[in-house]
Scaffold this motif. Sequence first.
Motif, PDB file in Angstrom:
ATOM      1  N   ILE A 192      -5.893  -7.279 -12.977  1.00 30.02           N
ATOM      2  CA  ILE A 192      -6.637  -6.182 -12.354  1.00 30.02           C
ATOM      3  C   ILE A 192      -5.773  -5.481 -11.311  1.00 30.02           C
ATOM      4  O   ILE A 192      -5.771  -4.246 -11.211  1.00 30.02           O
ATOM      5  N   ILE A 193      -5.006  -6.251 -10.545  1.00 30.86           N
ATOM      6  CA  ILE A 193      -4.087  -5.652  -9.562  1.00 30.86           C
ATOM      7  C   ILE A 193      -3.000  -4.868 -10.287  1.00 30.86           C
ATOM      8  O   ILE A 193      -2.608  -3.780  -9.854  1.00 30.86           O
ATOM      9  N   GLU A 194      -2.522  -5.408 -11.408  1.00 29.78           N
ATOM     10  CA  GLU A 194      -1.491  -4.712 -12.191  1.00 29.78           C
ATOM     11  C   GLU A 194      -2.030  -3.384 -12.729  1.00 29.78           C
ATOM     12  O   GLU A 194      -1.330  -2.375 -12.748  1.00 29.78           O
ATOM     13  N   ARG A 195      -3.287  -3.403 -13.184  1.00 34.82           N
ATOM     14  CA  ARG A 195      -3.906  -2.166 -13.675  1.00 34.82           C
ATOM     15  C   ARG A 195      -4.040  -1.145 -12.547  1.00 34.82           C
ATOM     16  O   ARG A 195      -3.886   0.067 -12.768  1.00 34.82           O
ATOM     17  N   LEU A 196      -4.328  -1.627 -11.347  1.00 34.91           N
ATOM     18  CA  LEU A 196      -4.443  -0.741 -10.184  1.00 34.91           C
ATOM     19  C   LEU A 196      -3.098  -0.058  -9.925  1.00 34.91           C
ATOM     20  O   LEU A 196      -3.057   1.149  -9.658  1.00 34.91           O
ATOM     21  N   ILE A 197      -2.025  -0.823 -10.013  1.00 35.77           N
ATOM     22  CA  ILE A 197      -0.680  -0.255  -9.817  1.00 35.77           C
ATOM     23  C   ILE A 197      -0.422   0.830 -10.874  1.00 35.77           C
ATOM     24  O   ILE A 197       0.041   1.924 -10.553  1.00 35.77           O
ATOM     25  N   CYS A 198      -0.739   0.510 -12.125  1.00 37.11           N
ATOM     26  CA  CYS A 198      -0.514   1.477 -13.214  1.00 37.11           C
ATOM     27  C   CYS A 198      -1.328   2.749 -13.006  1.00 37.11           C
ATOM     28  O   CYS A 198      -0.830   3.864 -13.214  1.00 37.11           O
ATOM     29  N   GLU A 199      -2.578   2.588 -12.605  1.00 38.61           N
ATOM     30  CA  GLU A 199      -3.455   3.741 -12.398  1.00 38.61           C
ATOM     31  C   GLU A 199      -2.919   4.664 -11.303  1.00 38.61           C
ATOM     32  O   GLU A 199      -2.910   5.894 -11.451  1.00 38.61           O
ATOM     33  N   LEU A 200      -2.452   4.075 -10.203  1.00 39.94           N
ATOM     34  CA  LEU A 200      -2.043   4.875  -9.049  1.00 39.94           C
ATOM     35  C   LEU A 200      -0.612   5.408  -9.163  1.00 39.94           C
ATOM     36  O   LEU A 200      -0.259   6.360  -8.472  1.00 39.94           O
ATOM     37  N   THR A 201       0.192   4.776 -10.006  1.00 36.98           N
ATOM     38  CA  THR A 201       1.588   5.227 -10.130  1.00 36.98           C
ATOM     39  C   THR A 201       1.853   5.996 -11.411  1.00 36.98           C
ATOM     40  O   THR A 201       2.974   6.466 -11.640  1.00 36.98           O
ATOM     41  N   GLY A 202       0.839   6.082 -12.286  1.00 40.22           N
ATOM     42  CA  GLY A 202       1.003   6.849 -13.511  1.00 40.22           C
ATOM     43  C   GLY A 202       1.728   6.115 -14.620  1.00 40.22           C
ATOM     44  O   GLY A 202       2.173   6.723 -15.600  1.00 40.22           O
ATOM     45  N   VAL A 203       1.832   4.792 -14.505  1.00 44.11           N
ATOM     46  CA  VAL A 203       2.493   3.994 -15.537  1.00 44.11           C
ATOM     47  C   VAL A 203       1.510   3.723 -16.663  1.00 44.11           C
ATOM     48  O   VAL A 203       0.345   3.370 -16.416  1.00 44.11           O
ATOM     49  N   ARG A 204       1.965   3.855 -17.897  1.00 43.59           N
ATOM     50  CA  ARG A 204       1.099   3.581 -19.059  1.00 43.59           C
ATOM     51  C   ARG A 204       1.631   2.410 -19.860  1.00 43.59           C
ATOM     52  O   ARG A 204       2.824   2.193 -19.917  1.00 43.59           O
ATOM     53  N   ALA A 260       0.832  -1.201   0.000  1.00 45.29           N
ATOM     54  CA  ALA A 260       0.000   0.000   0.000  1.00 45.29           C
ATOM     55  C   ALA A 260       0.872   1.258   0.000  1.00 45.29           C
ATOM     56  O   ALA A 260       0.556   2.243  -0.683  1.00 45.29           O
ATOM     57  N   ASN A 261       1.963   1.216   0.735  1.00 46.58           N
ATOM     58  CA  ASN A 261       2.859   2.365   0.811  1.00 46.58           C
ATOM     59  C   ASN A 261       3.505   2.645  -0.546  1.00 46.58           C
ATOM     60  O   ASN A 261       3.671   3.800  -0.949  1.00 46.58           O
ATOM     61  N   ALA A 262       3.870   1.576  -1.265  1.00 55.49           N
ATOM     62  CA  ALA A 262       4.464   1.737  -2.595  1.00 55.49           C
ATOM     63  C   ALA A 262       3.467   2.376  -3.554  1.00 55.49           C
ATOM     64  O   ALA A 262       3.829   3.222  -4.375  1.00 55.49           O
ATOM     65  N   LEU A 263       2.194   1.997  -3.440  1.00 57.03           N
ATOM     66  CA  LEU A 263       1.157   2.582  -4.294  1.00 57.03           C
ATOM     67  C   LEU A 263       1.007   4.076  -4.018  1.00 57.03           C
ATOM     68  O   LEU A 263       0.913   4.880  -4.944  1.00 57.03           O
ATOM     69  N   MET A 264       1.020   4.444  -2.740  1.00 54.95           N
ATOM     70  CA  MET A 264       0.840   5.854  -2.390  1.00 54.95           C
ATOM     71  C   MET A 264       2.065   6.689  -2.746  1.00 54.95           C
ATOM     72  O   MET A 264       1.949   7.880  -3.026  1.00 54.95           O
ATOM     73  N   ARG A 265       3.233   6.064  -2.761  1.00 56.57           N
ATOM     74  CA  ARG A 265       4.458   6.785  -3.138  1.00 56.57           C
ATOM     75  C   ARG A 265       4.596   6.872  -4.655  1.00 56.57           C
ATOM     76  O   ARG A 265       5.548   7.444  -5.142  1.00 56.57           O
ATOM     77  N   ARG A 266       3.664   6.242  -5.368  1.00 57.25           N
ATOM     78  CA  ARG A 266       3.721   6.154  -6.841  1.00 57.25           C
ATOM     79  C   ARG A 266       5.003   5.439  -7.274  1.00 57.25           C
ATOM     80  O   ARG A 266       5.597   5.768  -8.301  1.00 57.25           O
ATOM     81  N   ASP A 267       5.395   4.452  -6.490  1.00 56.26           N
ATOM     82  CA  ASP A 267       6.617   3.685  -6.759  1.00 56.26           C
ATOM     83  C   ASP A 267       6.229   2.399  -7.491  1.00 56.26           C
ATOM     84  O   ASP A 267       6.026   1.347  -6.875  1.00 56.26           O
ATOM     85  N   ALA A 268       6.123   2.487  -8.801  1.00 52.90           N
ATOM     86  CA  ALA A 268       5.666   1.351  -9.608  1.00 52.90           C
ATOM     87  C   ALA A 268       6.626   0.175  -9.527  1.00 52.90           C
ATOM     88  O   ALA A 268       6.196  -0.986  -9.443  1.00 52.90           O
TER      89      ALA A 268
END
Length: 231
Positions: free
Chosen positions: A219-231, A114-122
């Motif tokens: 779906i989890i991977e998409r969540l990571i991309c959405e929250l970290t700005g990865v395209r 969760a912390n990695a997601l909030m730090r936008r650390d993909a």
Amino acid sequence: IIFSTVAELPLDSKPHQNIVKELSKVAQAVEFKLESDAKLINWISRMSAKQKLSLSPDACRYILERVGHNMLMLKNEVEKLCAYAVANGKEGVSRAEIDRIVCANMEISPFDFANALMRRDAKTAFSILSDMKMRGEEPIVILSTVTRVINDLIGVRGCLDKGMTRDETAAKTKMHAYKVKLYSESLKNTDINMLFKTAKAAQNADVLLKSAPVDSYMIIERLICELTGVR
């Protein structure tokens, strides 16, 4: 036998404590706690000594730091190290040999993800997901655990924003003081809006997990991309 992990049945959650209380009326509830570092170091020393390998306390601690607190993994790695020593006629091993023989294992908590997601650390988020996937953790469990952590963080952030001390926050949220300390430190650069954004994204992912015919890990991977700005 009904088995659950701490992620599925958190010990500090009142609803889950009530579930355990009700189950205990008709069954025996047992908690398998992690052993302390001191006990595990002593256990590693005795286990290796039985196989004629002498490990110093520092060597045992280094193995613990490298492998983690899972006793099954520790047993496998120590037995492998002992087999290496026997095959090479050694009564002791160096740190370099431990590095070469004993596999490193990264102990990961839901808080780390969760912390990695909030730090936008993909990079870290994908690394943690890969590790959890390799361990066979179900996506729905991963997401529910992350959601619980985010909800806890929202509670702590709200208390801090109201000017409460850590002790007051612990009492208000009914969390352990040390847990509040960790959460508070991680929230230094995170405002409530980011937490709400993360919670909303996790909620949407949860709906997809339970309804869409899509690979759950994707779906989890998409969540990571959405929250970290990865395209």
